[in-house]
Design a protein around this motif. Structure first.
Motif, PDB file in Angstrom:
ATOM      1  N   PHE A 143      39.376 -52.550  24.764  1.00  0.00           N
ATOM      2  CA  PHE A 143      38.250 -51.756  24.255  1.00  0.00           C
ATOM      3  C   PHE A 143      38.731 -50.352  23.950  1.00  0.00           C
ATOM      4  O   PHE A 143      39.880 -49.992  24.245  1.00  0.00           O
ATOM      5  CB  PHE A 143      37.066 -51.753  25.235  1.00  0.00           C
ATOM      6  N   SER A 144      37.870 -49.560  23.340  1.00  0.00           N
ATOM      7  CA  SER A 144      38.263 -48.214  22.940  1.00  0.00           C
ATOM      8  C   SER A 144      37.185 -47.195  23.304  1.00  0.00           C
ATOM      9  O   SER A 144      35.993 -47.517  23.356  1.00  0.00           O
ATOM     10  CB  SER A 144      38.515 -48.168  21.427  1.00  0.00           C
ATOM     11  N   ILE A 145      37.636 -45.980  23.546  1.00  0.00           N
ATOM     12  CA  ILE A 145      36.750 -44.833  23.737  1.00  0.00           C
ATOM     13  C   ILE A 145      37.080 -43.830  22.638  1.00  0.00           C
ATOM     14  O   ILE A 145      38.253 -43.545  22.396  1.00  0.00           O
ATOM     15  CB  ILE A 145      36.952 -44.180  25.114  1.00  0.00           C
ATOM     16  N   THR A 146      36.073 -43.308  21.979  1.00  0.00           N
ATOM     17  CA  THR A 146      36.346 -42.390  20.871  1.00  0.00           C
ATOM     18  C   THR A 146      36.568 -40.960  21.343  1.00  0.00           C
ATOM     19  O   THR A 146      36.125 -40.557  22.425  1.00  0.00           O
ATOM     20  CB  THR A 146      35.198 -42.349  19.847  1.00  0.00           C
ATOM     21  N   GLN A 147      37.253 -40.226  20.484  1.00  0.00           N
ATOM     22  CA  GLN A 147      37.301 -38.778  20.611  1.00  0.00           C
ATOM     23  C   GLN A 147      35.863 -38.256  20.485  1.00  0.00           C
ATOM     24  O   GLN A 147      35.006 -38.914  19.897  1.00  0.00           O
ATOM     25  CB  GLN A 147      38.179 -38.207  19.488  1.00  0.00           C
ATOM     26  N   MET A 148      35.595 -37.088  21.047  1.00  0.00           N
ATOM     27  CA  MET A 148      34.249 -36.524  20.937  1.00  0.00           C
ATOM     28  C   MET A 148      33.901 -36.262  19.473  1.00  0.00           C
ATOM     29  O   MET A 148      34.762 -35.998  18.636  1.00  0.00           O
ATOM     30  CB  MET A 148      34.161 -35.213  21.721  1.00  0.00           C
ATOM     31  N   PHE A 149      32.619 -36.355  19.162  1.00  0.00           N
ATOM     32  CA  PHE A 149      32.114 -36.025  17.835  1.00  0.00           C
ATOM     33  C   PHE A 149      30.689 -35.495  17.999  1.00  0.00           C
ATOM     34  O   PHE A 149      30.025 -35.760  19.012  1.00  0.00           O
ATOM     35  CB  PHE A 149      32.146 -37.241  16.902  1.00  0.00           C
ATOM     36  N   PHE A 150      30.231 -34.752  16.998  1.00  0.00           N
ATOM     37  CA  PHE A 150      28.913 -34.120  17.094  1.00  0.00           C
ATOM     38  C   PHE A 150      28.002 -34.492  15.928  1.00  0.00           C
ATOM     39  O   PHE A 150      26.870 -34.022  15.853  1.00  0.00           O
ATOM     40  CB  PHE A 150      29.076 -32.589  17.180  1.00  0.00           C
ATOM     41  N   PRO A 160      31.393 -44.622  22.188  1.00  0.00           N
ATOM     42  CA  PRO A 160      31.416 -43.231  21.730  1.00  0.00           C
ATOM     43  C   PRO A 160      31.611 -42.237  22.872  1.00  0.00           C
ATOM     44  O   PRO A 160      31.023 -42.387  23.941  1.00  0.00           O
ATOM     45  CB  PRO A 160      30.041 -43.052  21.068  1.00  0.00           C
ATOM     46  N   GLY A 161      32.451 -41.239  22.632  1.00  0.00           N
ATOM     47  CA  GLY A 161      32.692 -40.180  23.609  1.00  0.00           C
ATOM     48  C   GLY A 161      31.746 -39.013  23.382  1.00  0.00           C
ATOM     49  O   GLY A 161      31.637 -38.498  22.259  1.00  0.00           O
ATOM     50  N   ILE A 162      31.059 -38.595  24.436  1.00  0.00           N
ATOM     51  CA  ILE A 162      30.035 -37.541  24.335  1.00  0.00           C
ATOM     52  C   ILE A 162      30.476 -36.307  25.114  1.00  0.00           C
ATOM     53  O   ILE A 162      30.765 -36.375  26.309  1.00  0.00           O
ATOM     54  CB  ILE A 162      28.687 -38.031  24.909  1.00  0.00           C
ATOM     55  N   MET A 163      30.521 -35.175  24.429  1.00  0.00           N
ATOM     56  CA  MET A 163      30.853 -33.908  25.064  1.00  0.00           C
ATOM     57  C   MET A 163      29.631 -32.996  25.051  1.00  0.00           C
ATOM     58  O   MET A 163      29.289 -32.412  24.028  1.00  0.00           O
ATOM     59  CB  MET A 163      32.011 -33.220  24.335  1.00  0.00           C
ATOM     60  N   PRO A 164      28.918 -32.869  26.178  1.00  0.00           N
ATOM     61  CA  PRO A 164      27.773 -31.957  26.224  1.00  0.00           C
ATOM     62  C   PRO A 164      28.231 -30.518  25.981  1.00  0.00           C
ATOM     63  O   PRO A 164      29.230 -30.075  26.558  1.00  0.00           O
ATOM     64  CB  PRO A 164      27.248 -32.129  27.654  1.00  0.00           C
ATOM     65  N   ILE A 165      27.534 -29.809  25.111  1.00  0.00           N
ATOM     66  CA  ILE A 165      27.901 -28.424  24.803  1.00  0.00           C
ATOM     67  C   ILE A 165      27.194 -27.499  25.791  1.00  0.00           C
ATOM     68  O   ILE A 165      25.998 -27.224  25.666  1.00  0.00           O
ATOM     69  CB  ILE A 165      27.516 -28.053  23.358  1.00  0.00           C
ATOM     70  N   THR A 166      27.923 -27.024  26.768  1.00  0.00           N
ATOM     71  CA  THR A 166      27.360 -26.091  27.748  1.00  0.00           C
ATOM     72  C   THR A 166      28.015 -24.724  27.648  1.00  0.00           C
ATOM     73  O   THR A 166      27.479 -23.737  28.158  1.00  0.00           O
ATOM     74  CB  THR A 166      27.532 -26.628  29.182  1.00  0.00           C
ATOM     75  N   ASN A 167      29.161 -24.650  27.004  1.00  0.00           N
ATOM     76  CA  ASN A 167      29.852 -23.395  26.726  1.00  0.00           C
ATOM     77  C   ASN A 167      30.336 -23.498  25.296  1.00  0.00           C
ATOM     78  O   ASN A 167      31.345 -24.158  25.027  1.00  0.00           O
ATOM     79  CB  ASN A 167      31.010 -23.197  27.705  1.00  0.00           C
ATOM     80  N   PHE A 168      29.626 -22.865  24.363  1.00  0.00           N
ATOM     81  CA  PHE A 168      29.875 -23.115  22.951  1.00  0.00           C
ATOM     82  C   PHE A 168      31.268 -22.679  22.510  1.00  0.00           C
ATOM     83  O   PHE A 168      31.938 -23.381  21.759  1.00  0.00           O
ATOM     84  CB  PHE A 168      28.817 -22.435  22.086  1.00  0.00           C
ATOM     85  N   ASN A 169      31.734 -21.532  22.970  1.00  0.00           N
ATOM     86  CA  ASN A 169      33.072 -21.071  22.574  1.00  0.00           C
ATOM     87  C   ASN A 169      34.156 -22.034  23.050  1.00  0.00           C
ATOM     88  O   ASN A 169      35.126 -22.299  22.338  1.00  0.00           O
ATOM     89  CB  ASN A 169      33.333 -19.664  23.122  1.00  0.00           C
ATOM     90  N   GLN A 170      33.970 -22.564  24.246  1.00  0.00           N
ATOM     91  CA  GLN A 170      34.930 -23.526  24.786  1.00  0.00           C
ATOM     92  C   GLN A 170      34.945 -24.799  23.950  1.00  0.00           C
ATOM     93  O   GLN A 170      36.010 -25.315  23.593  1.00  0.00           O
ATOM     94  CB  GLN A 170      34.567 -23.851  26.232  1.00  0.00           C
ATOM     95  N   ILE A 171      33.766 -25.297  23.607  1.00  0.00           N
ATOM     96  CA  ILE A 171      33.678 -26.532  22.830  1.00  0.00           C
ATOM     97  C   ILE A 171      34.193 -26.332  21.408  1.00  0.00           C
ATOM     98  O   ILE A 171      34.830 -27.225  20.834  1.00  0.00           O
ATOM     99  CB  ILE A 171      32.231 -27.064  22.813  1.00  0.00           C
ATOM    100  N   LYS A 172      33.941 -25.154  20.828  1.00  0.00           N
ATOM    101  CA  LYS A 172      34.483 -24.857  19.493  1.00  0.00           C
ATOM    102  C   LYS A 172      35.999 -24.958  19.500  1.00  0.00           C
ATOM    103  O   LYS A 172      36.606 -25.478  18.562  1.00  0.00           O
ATOM    104  CB  LYS A 172      34.055 -23.461  19.030  1.00  0.00           C
TER     105      LYS A 172
END
Length: 292
Positions: free
Chosen positions: A176-183, A206-218
């Motif tokens: 199976f596969s896990i994806t890179q994060m996407f928005f 699908p890989g989910i990255m919650p945005i809690t620190n926008f600069n970090q996620i950018k």
């Protein structure tokens, strides 16, 4: 238990990713996070592996501790860049000895100042070679997961080429596969269509990255090539100096993203937790009725 067997018997999988902590205090925080997330009954959790094996021992220790001290099914990330095949087999032998049955096989990020000439002559240059090495030596003992990239890997020239690389990993024996994060979910849906046309039929989570620190996620997004829609950027930049509002908006955005994925038939959601539980728990509470 092998994750692929659990996926076959789970309507919608929920899973969490952690990274090896660098200090004793950070390790304490990690296991508090694991304790907080355990009641959500995840299908599995995973532990990352630093570039070039920089967290090799720490990853192994955390995986072992989760395996022995919780009832969670744990998957160890393993990258091949910088390792000889013998080193890889030694790592896998150790995981088998302690009862780990699940491996996420990755090429891995290039360490700083790493040259292609630093790759051992008997090493694996690509994740597909690592998958083959595991299958050749351990048959079906390990459940093998691989990464996939809905917007293409940063080093891929186009998505069609990315699909070819992905198919090589599947043909080598990936389960199976896990994806890179996407928005933007449209990238994921387009990717699934291309995979289906290419004859790729393994579960793709699908890989989910919650945005809690926008600069970090950018920063994360720029490194991995994930697109953040302009309207989303504008919304977060409006509250750049308000961490609480940023977190609130991030949870709302991830909630809507997850609900849309579930409605479109996603078989699971893999949360990149950054070793924190609060946002993931709130998102789970928001979507749990859709998981039933």
């Amino acid at each position: 238990m092998k994750i692929i067997d659990k996926l076959k018997n789970t309507k919608i999988s929920i899973s969490f990713e952690f990274f090896p902590p660098k200090t004793e205090e950070a390790e304490k925080t990690l296991f508090e996070t694991i304790s907080n997330l355990q009641p959500l009954n995840p299908t599995f959790v995973s532990v990352t592996y630093g570039a070039g094996g920089s967290t090799r021992e720490k990853t192994r220790d955390i995986v072992k501790k989760i395996h022995e001290e919780t009832n969670l099914t744990v998957m160890a990330h393993l990258t091949c860049i910088g390792h000889s095949k013998q080193e890889i087999l030694s790592i896998l032998d150790d995981y088998k000895k302690i009862g780990i049955e699940n491996i996420l096989a990755l090429r891995g990020d290039m360490p700083l100042n790493f040259e292609k000439t630093d790759i051992p002559s008997d090493g694996c240059k690509h994740a597909s070679e690592l998958v083959s090495l595991i299958r050749e030596n351990y048959k079906d003992y390990f459940c093998i997961a691989v990464a996939s990239y809905p917007e293409g890997h940063p080093e891929s020239s186009n998505l069609e080429r990315e699909i070819l690389y992905f198919k090589k990993k599947v043909e080598a024996g990936a389960d199976f596969s896990i994806t890179q994060m996407f928005f933007d979910n449209s990238y994921f849906y387009e990717f699934l269509e291309k995979c289906e046309k290419a004859g790729i039929n393994i579960p793709i989570i699908p890989g989910i990255m919650p945005i809690t620190n926008f600069n970090q996620i950018k920063k994360f997004a720029s490194l991995c090539g994930a697109t953040i829609p302009e309207e989303v950027v504008q919304k977060f930049e409006k509250y750049a100096d308000n961490p609480e509002e940023t977190k609130k908006i991030g949870i709302e955005f991830a909630t809507l993203q997850c609900i849309d994925l579930i409605k479109h038939g996603a078989k699971g959601l893999h949360f990149y937790t950054l070793n924190k539980s609060d946002a993931t728990i709130k998102i789970y509470e928001n979507i749990k009725d859709y998981l039933a």
